[in-house]
Scaffold this motif. Sequence first.
Motif, PDB file in Angstrom:
ATOM      1  N   VAL A  68       3.091 -73.361 -13.605  1.00  0.00           N
ATOM      2  CA  VAL A  68       2.578 -74.590 -14.215  1.00  0.00           C
ATOM      3  C   VAL A  68       2.857 -74.584 -15.714  1.00  0.00           C
ATOM      4  O   VAL A  68       3.213 -75.619 -16.296  1.00  0.00           O
ATOM      5  CB  VAL A  68       1.070 -74.750 -13.927  1.00  0.00           C
ATOM      6  N   ALA A  69       2.726 -73.430 -16.352  1.00  0.00           N
ATOM      7  CA  ALA A  69       3.002 -73.321 -17.789  1.00  0.00           C
ATOM      8  C   ALA A  69       4.472 -73.618 -18.096  1.00  0.00           C
ATOM      9  O   ALA A  69       4.776 -74.283 -19.095  1.00  0.00           O
ATOM     10  CB  ALA A  69       2.628 -71.933 -18.287  1.00  0.00           C
ATOM     11  N   LEU A  70       5.370 -73.149 -17.249  1.00  0.00           N
ATOM     12  CA  LEU A  70       6.803 -73.430 -17.459  1.00  0.00           C
ATOM     13  C   LEU A  70       7.108 -74.917 -17.269  1.00  0.00           C
ATOM     14  O   LEU A  70       7.873 -75.501 -18.042  1.00  0.00           O
ATOM     15  CB  LEU A  70       7.657 -72.592 -16.514  1.00  0.00           C
ATOM     16  N   PHE A  71       6.504 -75.536 -16.250  1.00  0.00           N
ATOM     17  CA  PHE A  71       6.691 -76.980 -16.071  1.00  0.00           C
ATOM     18  C   PHE A  71       6.154 -77.754 -17.275  1.00  0.00           C
ATOM     19  O   PHE A  71       6.796 -78.686 -17.768  1.00  0.00           O
ATOM     20  CB  PHE A  71       6.001 -77.472 -14.791  1.00  0.00           C
ATOM     21  N   THR A  72       4.989 -77.350 -17.757  1.00  0.00           N
ATOM     22  CA  THR A  72       4.395 -78.016 -18.915  1.00  0.00           C
ATOM     23  C   THR A  72       5.275 -77.845 -20.144  1.00  0.00           C
ATOM     24  O   THR A  72       5.467 -78.800 -20.915  1.00  0.00           O
ATOM     25  CB  THR A  72       2.989 -77.458 -19.189  1.00  0.00           C
ATOM     26  N   LEU A  73       5.793 -76.648 -20.342  1.00  0.00           N
ATOM     27  CA  LEU A  73       6.687 -76.403 -21.474  1.00  0.00           C
ATOM     28  C   LEU A  73       7.917 -77.295 -21.396  1.00  0.00           C
ATOM     29  O   LEU A  73       8.361 -77.856 -22.405  1.00  0.00           O
ATOM     30  CB  LEU A  73       7.091 -74.931 -21.510  1.00  0.00           C
ATOM     31  N   ARG A  74       8.443 -77.461 -20.201  1.00  0.00           N
ATOM     32  CA  ARG A  74       9.617 -78.331 -20.019  1.00  0.00           C
ATOM     33  C   ARG A  74       9.273 -79.786 -20.318  1.00  0.00           C
ATOM     34  O   ARG A  74      10.047 -80.499 -20.964  1.00  0.00           O
ATOM     35  CB  ARG A  74      10.143 -78.177 -18.588  1.00  0.00           C
ATOM     36  N   PHE A  75       8.097 -80.245 -19.854  1.00  0.00           N
ATOM     37  CA  PHE A  75       7.678 -81.622 -20.150  1.00  0.00           C
ATOM     38  C   PHE A  75       7.487 -81.830 -21.651  1.00  0.00           C
ATOM     39  O   PHE A  75       7.849 -82.879 -22.193  1.00  0.00           O
ATOM     40  CB  PHE A  75       6.387 -81.973 -19.412  1.00  0.00           C
ATOM     41  N   VAL A  76       6.942 -80.840 -22.329  1.00  0.00           N
ATOM     42  CA  VAL A  76       6.771 -80.938 -23.786  1.00  0.00           C
ATOM     43  C   VAL A  76       8.131 -81.008 -24.461  1.00  0.00           C
ATOM     44  O   VAL A  76       8.336 -81.801 -25.390  1.00  0.00           O
ATOM     45  CB  VAL A  76       5.941 -79.744 -24.317  1.00  0.00           C
ATOM     46  N   GLU A  77       9.064 -80.200 -23.993  1.00  0.00           N
ATOM     47  CA  GLU A  77      10.412 -80.210 -24.563  1.00  0.00           C
ATOM     48  C   GLU A  77      11.066 -81.584 -24.409  1.00  0.00           C
ATOM     49  O   GLU A  77      11.574 -82.155 -25.381  1.00  0.00           O
ATOM     50  CB  GLU A  77      11.275 -79.150 -23.885  1.00  0.00           C
ATOM     51  N   VAL A  78      11.038 -82.120 -23.213  1.00  0.00           N
ATOM     52  CA  VAL A  78      11.656 -83.430 -22.955  1.00  0.00           C
ATOM     53  C   VAL A  78      10.956 -84.512 -23.767  1.00  0.00           C
ATOM     54  O   VAL A  78      11.602 -85.378 -24.365  1.00  0.00           O
ATOM     55  CB  VAL A  78      11.633 -83.748 -21.443  1.00  0.00           C
ATOM     56  N   GLY A  79       9.633 -84.452 -23.801  1.00  0.00           N
ATOM     57  CA  GLY A  79       8.874 -85.449 -24.566  1.00  0.00           C
ATOM     58  C   GLY A  79       9.155 -85.372 -26.059  1.00  0.00           C
ATOM     59  O   GLY A  79       9.324 -86.398 -26.718  1.00  0.00           O
ATOM     60  N   LEU A  80       9.225 -84.172 -26.577  1.00  0.00           N
ATOM     61  CA  LEU A  80       9.507 -83.997 -28.001  1.00  0.00           C
ATOM     62  C   LEU A  80      10.888 -84.520 -28.353  1.00  0.00           C
ATOM     63  O   LEU A  80      11.067 -85.213 -29.358  1.00  0.00           O
ATOM     64  CB  LEU A  80       9.389 -82.517 -28.376  1.00  0.00           C
ATOM     65  N   PHE A  81      11.868 -84.236 -27.510  1.00  0.00           N
ATOM     66  CA  PHE A  81      13.217 -84.731 -27.775  1.00  0.00           C
ATOM     67  C   PHE A  81      13.290 -86.251 -27.658  1.00  0.00           C
ATOM     68  O   PHE A  81      14.038 -86.898 -28.392  1.00  0.00           O
ATOM     69  CB  PHE A  81      14.233 -84.060 -26.861  1.00  0.00           C
ATOM     70  N   ALA A  82      12.515 -86.825 -26.757  1.00  0.00           N
ATOM     71  CA  ALA A  82      12.477 -88.290 -26.640  1.00  0.00           C
ATOM     72  C   ALA A  82      11.877 -88.910 -27.892  1.00  0.00           C
ATOM     73  O   ALA A  82      12.371 -89.935 -28.384  1.00  0.00           O
ATOM     74  CB  ALA A  82      11.692 -88.701 -25.402  1.00  0.00           C
ATOM     75  N   VAL A  83      10.824 -88.303 -28.423  1.00  0.00           N
ATOM     76  CA  VAL A  83      10.202 -88.814 -29.647  1.00  0.00           C
ATOM     77  C   VAL A  83      11.157 -88.686 -30.825  1.00  0.00           C
ATOM     78  O   VAL A  83      11.294 -89.613 -31.631  1.00  0.00           O
ATOM     79  CB  VAL A  83       8.874 -88.072 -29.927  1.00  0.00           C
ATOM     80  N   ILE A  84      11.834 -87.548 -30.928  1.00  0.00           N
ATOM     81  CA  ILE A  84      12.798 -87.353 -32.020  1.00  0.00           C
ATOM     82  C   ILE A  84      13.917 -88.382 -31.918  1.00  0.00           C
ATOM     83  O   ILE A  84      14.319 -88.980 -32.921  1.00  0.00           O
ATOM     84  CB  ILE A  84      13.359 -85.908 -32.002  1.00  0.00           C
ATOM     85  N   GLU A  85      14.418 -88.601 -30.716  1.00  0.00           N
ATOM     86  CA  GLU A  85      15.485 -89.587 -30.521  1.00  0.00           C
ATOM     87  C   GLU A  85      15.000 -90.994 -30.873  1.00  0.00           C
ATOM     88  O   GLU A  85      15.726 -91.765 -31.511  1.00  0.00           O
ATOM     89  CB  GLU A  85      15.968 -89.542 -29.076  1.00  0.00           C
ATOM     90  N   PHE A  86      13.780 -91.323 -30.500  1.00  0.00           N
ATOM     91  CA  PHE A  86      13.223 -92.642 -30.813  1.00  0.00           C
ATOM     92  C   PHE A  86      13.098 -92.835 -32.326  1.00  0.00           C
ATOM     93  O   PHE A  86      13.442 -93.889 -32.861  1.00  0.00           O
ATOM     94  CB  PHE A  86      11.855 -92.805 -30.147  1.00  0.00           C
ATOM     95  N   ILE A  87      12.613 -91.795 -33.010  1.00  0.00           N
ATOM     96  CA  ILE A  87      12.456 -91.872 -34.466  1.00  0.00           C
ATOM     97  C   ILE A  87      13.819 -92.015 -35.134  1.00  0.00           C
ATOM     98  O   ILE A  87      13.978 -92.782 -36.087  1.00  0.00           O
ATOM     99  CB  ILE A  87      11.692 -90.635 -34.992  1.00  0.00           C
ATOM    100  N   MET A  88      14.808 -91.289 -34.625  1.00  0.00           N
ATOM    101  CA  MET A  88      16.148 -91.353 -35.229  1.00  0.00           C
ATOM    102  C   MET A  88      16.765 -92.740 -35.047  1.00  0.00           C
ATOM    103  O   MET A  88      17.502 -93.204 -35.909  1.00  0.00           O
ATOM    104  CB  MET A  88      17.060 -90.278 -34.631  1.00  0.00           C
ATOM    105  N   LYS A  89      16.460 -93.415 -33.948  1.00  0.00           N
ATOM    106  CA  LYS A  89      16.985 -94.762 -33.755  1.00  0.00           C
ATOM    107  C   LYS A  89      16.316 -95.770 -34.677  1.00  0.00           C
ATOM    108  O   LYS A  89      16.920 -96.789 -35.017  1.00  0.00           O
ATOM    109  CB  LYS A  89      16.795 -95.186 -32.293  1.00  0.00           C
ATOM    110  N   GLN A  90      15.075 -95.492 -35.057  1.00  0.00           N
ATOM    111  CA  GLN A  90      14.346 -96.396 -35.931  1.00  0.00           C
ATOM    112  C   GLN A  90      14.805 -96.285 -37.386  1.00  0.00           C
ATOM    113  O   GLN A  90      14.649 -97.219 -38.155  1.00  0.00           O
ATOM    114  CB  GLN A  90      12.836 -96.123 -35.867  1.00  0.00           C
ATOM    115  N   ILE A  91      15.370 -95.161 -37.735  1.00  0.00           N
ATOM    116  CA  ILE A  91      15.788 -94.944 -39.132  1.00  0.00           C
ATOM    117  C   ILE A  91      17.128 -95.569 -39.390  1.00  0.00           C
ATOM    118  O   ILE A  91      18.014 -95.682 -38.700  1.00  0.00           O
ATOM    119  CB  ILE A  91      15.813 -93.441 -39.476  1.00  0.00           C
TER     120      ILE A  91
END
Length: 91
Positions: A68-91
């Motif tokens: 469960v910890a590995l799945f959660t870590l993967r979800f955090v990774e994907v979510g963090l990259f999605a947020v970074i990508e969203f912020i980069m598109k806004q700039i």
Amino acid sequence: MSAVYEYLQIFFQIYSWLIIIYVLMSWLPNVRESFIGEFLSKIVEPYLAPFRRFIPPIGGMIDISPIVALFTLRFVEVGLFAVIEFIMKQI
């Protein structure tokens, strides 16, 4: 910005492998008491501890909290990259 993305990706991969190695070390007697085992314990246990509090072992022996910890870590990774990508598109 791609360098930050790559470093974060490498960090998540390394941390995932450390968790897997730490779990596999539990199958071998006295390996967790070695220097490497104690080092990995200091790195991995703070992350695994909250999962172990809420997910009891199955049958008293099989601990699925690292999965469960590995799945959660993967979800955090994907979510963090999605947020970074969203912020980069806004700039």
